[in-house]
Design an enzyme around this catalytic site. Structure first.
Site: not given
Ligand code: CP3
Length: 344
Positions: A24, A28, A37, A73, A149
């Site tokens: 990640r 943010r 964003r 994502d 999910y």
């Molecule tokens: O930088 C990176 O790693 C690349 C992008 C990436 C995102 N999500 C962007 C994202 C990757 C590799 C993921 C993987 C992901 N997404 C996982 C596996 C990793 C882990 O944490 O176990 C999971 C479970 C998700 C599902 C997901 N997507 C969740 C639970 C959320 C919300 C979580 C939060 O932090 O609010 C997302 C949204 C998301 N995916 C964001 C980002 C940068 C936040 C979105 C925003 O900008 O508002």
């Protein structure tokens, strides 16, 4: 011979510097990401090749990480199955939820190369902008994590619904997981064809299962996906959150790298998974703490793996929005300067 230290480390081959990236890493905690964003929604960002490339490259330019990860994502490939995914209110929400054998039977099937073409276009743009500086990691969620999910309808703390589903409807669960495994394997293969240099499967929630159920409902389908996308010169990484109980089972998996969480003892991982590369595993929440402690804990971790060619530095899970940018800089500097020390 692969040219990047990151790829060499993934195959356990001799190289000059311990590579570092963090899960990640585009997110943010970065003011530059938040600025993008402010102008667009998360979904819009994930559908624009230009913006995907911009945010993928941000952490490379700011910190000098040794690999970039595709900005996308794990839940997006669920949309073509007929599931609506929304990120509008904090955590993700998925509708309709999958709860019965009938729900599984009604899911659509699709060709990832068609339905996920917008991600593949993003990969091509990212590769152009990276211009060979660092390798690009593509990714997917593991079949079990995606199924969690779909059944829970979002994140969960108890995972009661997914457990009810696999225990009450094992046949339907296997049908769903088989469909997800095939789709995931083909999607990863499409990402490789579009230009990614490495692939990672995120098994964020498989670690809630007892050992036998992990084998039956998660690992088996990870094996299928990794078999489908296996490509010469493209290492496959499995990240499993809550890794420690499953190390022996993971030793049997055909893949090059295992990403371990922050609770896992690195020496145990190195011993039990000998022959594989280990990736991890600083506590992501350490990055909320004082710099002195961050430096000490990073050095402690590095001492454990000193002189080993089969190690990639990472956090034990994704970086969180509250992480301090200066701490990330400190970790990268500490890892990169430790490598020079090792060479002396
Ligand atoms: O930088 C990176 O790693 C690349 C992008 C990436 C995102 N999500 C962007 C994202 C990757 C590799 C993921 C993987 C992901 N997404 C996982 C596996 C990793 C882990 O944490 O176990 C999971 C479970 C998700 C599902 C997901 N997507 C969740 C639970 C959320 C919300 C979580 C939060 O932090 O609010 C997302 C949204 C998301 N995916 C964001 C980002 C940068 C936040 C979105 C925003 O900008 O508002």
């Amino acid at each position: 011979m692969p040219e990047f230290d990151f790829i060499k480390a993934a195959y356990g081959l001799p190289h000059d510097r311990i590579p570092i990236w963090i899960m990640r890493q585009a997110g943010r905690y970065l003011p530059e990401y938040r600025a993008v964003r402010e102008k667009v929604s998360f979904m819009e960002l994930c559908h624009s090749a230009e913006l995907m490339a911009e945010v993928t490259k941000q952490p490379i330019d700011i910190f000098g990480f040794d690999a970039a990860i595709l900005f996308s994502d794990i839940l997006l490939p669920l949309e073509p199955l007929g599931i609506k995914v929304s990120y509008d209110n904090g955590g993700p929400a998925l509708t309709p939820q999958v709860r019965t054998p009938d729900d599984v039977a009604h899911l659509k099937t699709y060709e990832p190369a068609d339905e996920m073409a917008y991600v593949l276009a993003g990969i091509k743009e990212i590769k152009k902008r990276l211009d060979g500086i660092v390798p690009l990691i593509g990714f997917c969620g593991s079949p079990f994590t995606l199924a969690s999910y779909m059944v829970e309808g979002g994140g969960s703390s108890r995972f009661a619904e997914i457990k009810k589903f696999i225990y009450n409807h094992p046949k339907a669960a296997h049908r769903l997981l088989g469909q997800l495994a095939e789709q995931t394997g083909r999607y990863l293969k499409d990402q490789i064809n579009a230009g990614v240099d490495v692939v990672q499967l995120f098994d964020s929630w498989g670690g809630i299962l007892p050992l036998d159920a992990y084998e039956e409902f998660s690992l088996r389908y990870i094996k299928m996906a990794f078999e489908i996308c296996k490509t010469e010169g493209v290492p496959r990484i499995l990240y499993l959150n809550n890794t420690a109980p499953y190390l022996k089972q993971l030793a049997e998996l055909d893949c090059e790298v295992i990403g371990v969480d922050w609770r896992t003892d690195l020496n145990d991982a190195m011993n039990i998974l000998s022959g594989k590369t280990i990736q991890g595993n600083l506590d992501p929440q350490l990055l909320f703490g004082p710099g002195k402690l961050v430096h000490e804990k990073t050095l402690e971790l590095l001492e454990t793996v000193a002189g080993k060619d089969n190690f990639i530095f990472n956090l034990g899970h994704g970086i969180q929005p509250e992480a301090l940018v200066d701490n990330v800089k400190l970790v990268v500097e500490t890892v990169h300067s430790f490598n020079i020390k090792r060479d002396q």
